[in-house]
Write a protein that holds these residues in place. Sequence first.
Motif, PDB file in Angstrom:
ATOM      1  N   ALA A   1     -11.174  14.840  14.044  1.00  0.00           N
ATOM      2  CA  ALA A   1     -10.430  16.025  13.598  1.00  0.00           C
ATOM      3  C   ALA A   1     -11.113  16.706  12.411  1.00  0.00           C
ATOM      4  N   ASN A   2     -12.319  16.213  12.023  1.00  0.00           N
ATOM      5  CA  ASN A   2     -13.075  16.754  10.890  1.00  0.00           C
ATOM      6  C   ASN A   2     -12.329  16.659   9.571  1.00  0.00           C
ATOM      7  N   VAL A   3     -11.596  15.561   9.399  1.00  0.00           N
ATOM      8  CA  VAL A   3     -10.858  15.339   8.148  1.00  0.00           C
ATOM      9  C   VAL A   3     -11.380  14.081   7.478  1.00  0.00           C
ATOM     10  N   SER A   4     -11.740  14.183   6.213  1.00  0.00           N
ATOM     11  CA  SER A   4     -12.101  13.006   5.417  1.00  0.00           C
ATOM     12  C   SER A   4     -11.029  12.803   4.350  1.00  0.00           C
ATOM     13  N   HIS A   5     -10.644  11.556   4.123  1.00  0.00           N
ATOM     14  CA  HIS A   5      -9.559  11.257   3.182  1.00  0.00           C
ATOM     15  C   HIS A   5     -10.038  11.377   1.736  1.00  0.00           C
ATOM     16  N   ARG A   6     -11.152  10.721   1.423  1.00  0.00           N
ATOM     17  CA  ARG A   6     -11.853  10.803   0.129  1.00  0.00           C
ATOM     18  C   ARG A   6     -11.216  10.000  -1.006  1.00  0.00           C
ATOM     19  N   ASP A   7     -10.143   9.273  -0.742  1.00  0.00           N
ATOM     20  CA  ASP A   7      -9.592   8.428  -1.815  1.00  0.00           C
ATOM     21  C   ASP A   7      -8.940   7.186  -1.204  1.00  0.00           C
ATOM     22  N   ILE A   8      -9.725   6.442  -0.438  1.00  0.00           N
ATOM     23  CA  ILE A   8      -9.205   5.235   0.199  1.00  0.00           C
ATOM     24  C   ILE A   8      -9.113   4.118  -0.836  1.00  0.00           C
ATOM     25  N   LYS A   9      -7.920   3.559  -0.953  1.00  0.00           N
ATOM     26  CA  LYS A   9      -7.659   2.432  -1.850  1.00  0.00           C
ATOM     27  C   LYS A   9      -6.353   1.792  -1.387  1.00  0.00           C
ATOM     28  N   PRO A  10      -6.068   0.557  -1.797  1.00  0.00           N
ATOM     29  CA  PRO A  10      -4.842  -0.107  -1.337  1.00  0.00           C
ATOM     30  C   PRO A  10      -3.564   0.678  -1.647  1.00  0.00           C
TER      31      PRO A  10
ATOM     32  N   SER B   1     -15.539   3.212   1.303  1.00  0.00           N
ATOM     33  CA  SER B   1     -14.375   2.858   0.478  1.00  0.00           C
ATOM     34  C   SER B   1     -13.522   1.790   1.151  1.00  0.00           C
ATOM     35  N   LEU B   2     -13.332   1.904   2.477  1.00  0.00           N
ATOM     36  CA  LEU B   2     -12.576   0.868   3.184  1.00  0.00           C
ATOM     37  C   LEU B   2     -13.318  -0.462   3.124  1.00  0.00           C
ATOM     38  N   GLY B   3     -14.656  -0.422   3.302  1.00  0.00           N
ATOM     39  CA  GLY B   3     -15.444  -1.645   3.168  1.00  0.00           C
ATOM     40  C   GLY B   3     -15.310  -2.256   1.788  1.00  0.00           C
ATOM     41  N   MET B   4     -15.267  -1.414   0.754  1.00  0.00           N
ATOM     42  CA  MET B   4     -15.143  -1.918  -0.615  1.00  0.00           C
ATOM     43  C   MET B   4     -13.760  -2.534  -0.856  1.00  0.00           C
ATOM     44  N   VAL B   5     -12.732  -1.991  -0.227  1.00  0.00           N
ATOM     45  CA  VAL B   5     -11.400  -2.600  -0.314  1.00  0.00           C
ATOM     46  C   VAL B   5     -11.437  -4.000   0.295  1.00  0.00           C
ATOM     47  N   LEU B   6     -12.081  -4.149   1.464  1.00  0.00           N
ATOM     48  CA  LEU B   6     -12.192  -5.460   2.106  1.00  0.00           C
ATOM     49  C   LEU B   6     -13.039  -6.409   1.259  1.00  0.00           C
ATOM     50  N   TYR B   7     -14.115  -5.896   0.660  1.00  0.00           N
ATOM     51  CA  TYR B   7     -14.944  -6.707  -0.228  1.00  0.00           C
ATOM     52  C   TYR B   7     -14.095  -7.243  -1.377  1.00  0.00           C
ATOM     53  N   TRP B   8     -13.340  -6.364  -1.993  1.00  0.00           N
ATOM     54  CA  TRP B   8     -12.468  -6.719  -3.119  1.00  0.00           C
ATOM     55  C   TRP B   8     -11.495  -7.830  -2.739  1.00  0.00           C
ATOM     56  N   MET B   9     -10.931  -7.746  -1.522  1.00  0.00           N
ATOM     57  CA  MET B   9      -9.980  -8.759  -1.082  1.00  0.00           C
ATOM     58  C   MET B   9     -10.660 -10.098  -0.811  1.00  0.00           C
ATOM     59  N   LEU B  10     -11.877 -10.057  -0.259  1.00  0.00           N
ATOM     60  CA  LEU B  10     -12.603 -11.293   0.043  1.00  0.00           C
ATOM     61  C   LEU B  10     -13.267 -11.894  -1.187  1.00  0.00           C
ATOM     62  N   ASN B  11     -13.262 -11.140  -2.283  1.00  0.00           N
ATOM     63  CA  ASN B  11     -13.959 -11.570  -3.497  1.00  0.00           C
ATOM     64  C   ASN B  11     -12.971 -11.838  -4.634  1.00  0.00           C
ATOM     65  N   GLU B  12     -11.778 -12.338  -4.256  1.00  0.00           N
ATOM     66  CA  GLU B  12     -10.741 -12.694  -5.228  1.00  0.00           C
ATOM     67  C   GLU B  12     -10.342 -11.509  -6.101  1.00  0.00           C
ATOM     68  N   TYR B  13     -10.262 -10.346  -5.443  1.00  0.00           N
ATOM     69  CA  TYR B  13      -9.813  -9.100  -6.082  1.00  0.00           C
ATOM     70  C   TYR B  13     -10.737  -8.673  -7.227  1.00  0.00           C
ATOM     71  N   ARG B  14     -12.015  -8.853  -6.963  1.00  0.00           N
ATOM     72  CA  ARG B  14     -13.053  -8.364  -7.879  1.00  0.00           C
ATOM     73  C   ARG B  14     -14.089  -7.593  -7.051  1.00  0.00           C
ATOM     74  N   THR B  15     -14.561  -6.483  -7.598  1.00  0.00           N
ATOM     75  CA  THR B  15     -15.606  -5.703  -6.938  1.00  0.00           C
ATOM     76  C   THR B  15     -16.973  -6.339  -7.236  1.00  0.00           C
ATOM     77  N   PRO B  16     -18.059  -5.892  -6.577  1.00  0.00           N
ATOM     78  CA  PRO B  16     -19.365  -6.536  -6.736  1.00  0.00           C
ATOM     79  C   PRO B  16     -19.842  -6.623  -8.184  1.00  0.00           C
TER      80      PRO B  16
END
Length: 268
Positions: free
Chosen positions: A140-149, A205-220
């Motif tokens: 639909a040519n729409v980007s969200h641009r602020d994906i976070k939990p 951003s979605l990948g980074m949310v999953l990373y955060w969850m798999l990394n004990e709620y810490r980013t890289p």
Amino acid sequence: QITEINKNNNNFNSDDFNILRQIGQGSYGKIFEVEDKYHRHFALKKIIAYSLKEVELIKKEYNILYSLQNLEIDLIGIYGLETKKLDRTTYSINVLMELAKCDWEKEIKQRSSLNKYYTEKELIIILKKLVKSFSRLQKANVSHRDIKPQNIFVSKDGTYKLGDFGVARITQGSGSATAGTGTFRFMAPEVYNADQYGFKADQYSLGMVLYWMLNEYRTPFLPLPPDLPSEKTESNARMRRIKGEALPAPAHGSRKLQNIVLKACAFH
């Protein structure tokens, strides 16, 4: 029934609803749980705008969601929008929405406090459904641009739905944009740098949310609990990521899931 809004009309009256409690607050305003005369419950987002330009931007968000309702995308339902002029330059904007059980961040915190962490199978099911929604947004040519939990909502039937399209845009032509909008913790490097970017920014951003969850709620590049990172450590870790340094695998998850997450967060 959702109705598209124009400059001259509203499609519901907020005075017909009783406010029960406040359920959220942010830079955009406040969200309340409300009830209509039939005892149905909704969420009501109350926003104060200080110019007609702001009013039109909020209507744009509403109309983006309106345009997506029939595309089988899991979105928070939007049922109405009302604009009231408070004085010469100030407007009150009320958005009537589906009442979710909570946002994903709240569910994550609740489960963490009970030591009920998501299994890999649960995360993969959630990921697949969200990726399906993103794929249809892209068509639909729409980007969200602020994906976070906080912008992924858990409905009463357990469906994970996208919401809060306040910085979304309909992407024209090449499928790219150049505005630095979003949330730093999960933001793609190209968005942070205000470079040209496309739909892969949402994927990142979605990948980074999953990373955060798999990394004990810490980013890289941040120390894992119980260590608490300083503000300087947070800033340095963010800049290493933004500059494209190769990310270490998250602390948990199978090799296959780790590779999926790292691929989603690949530097472009």
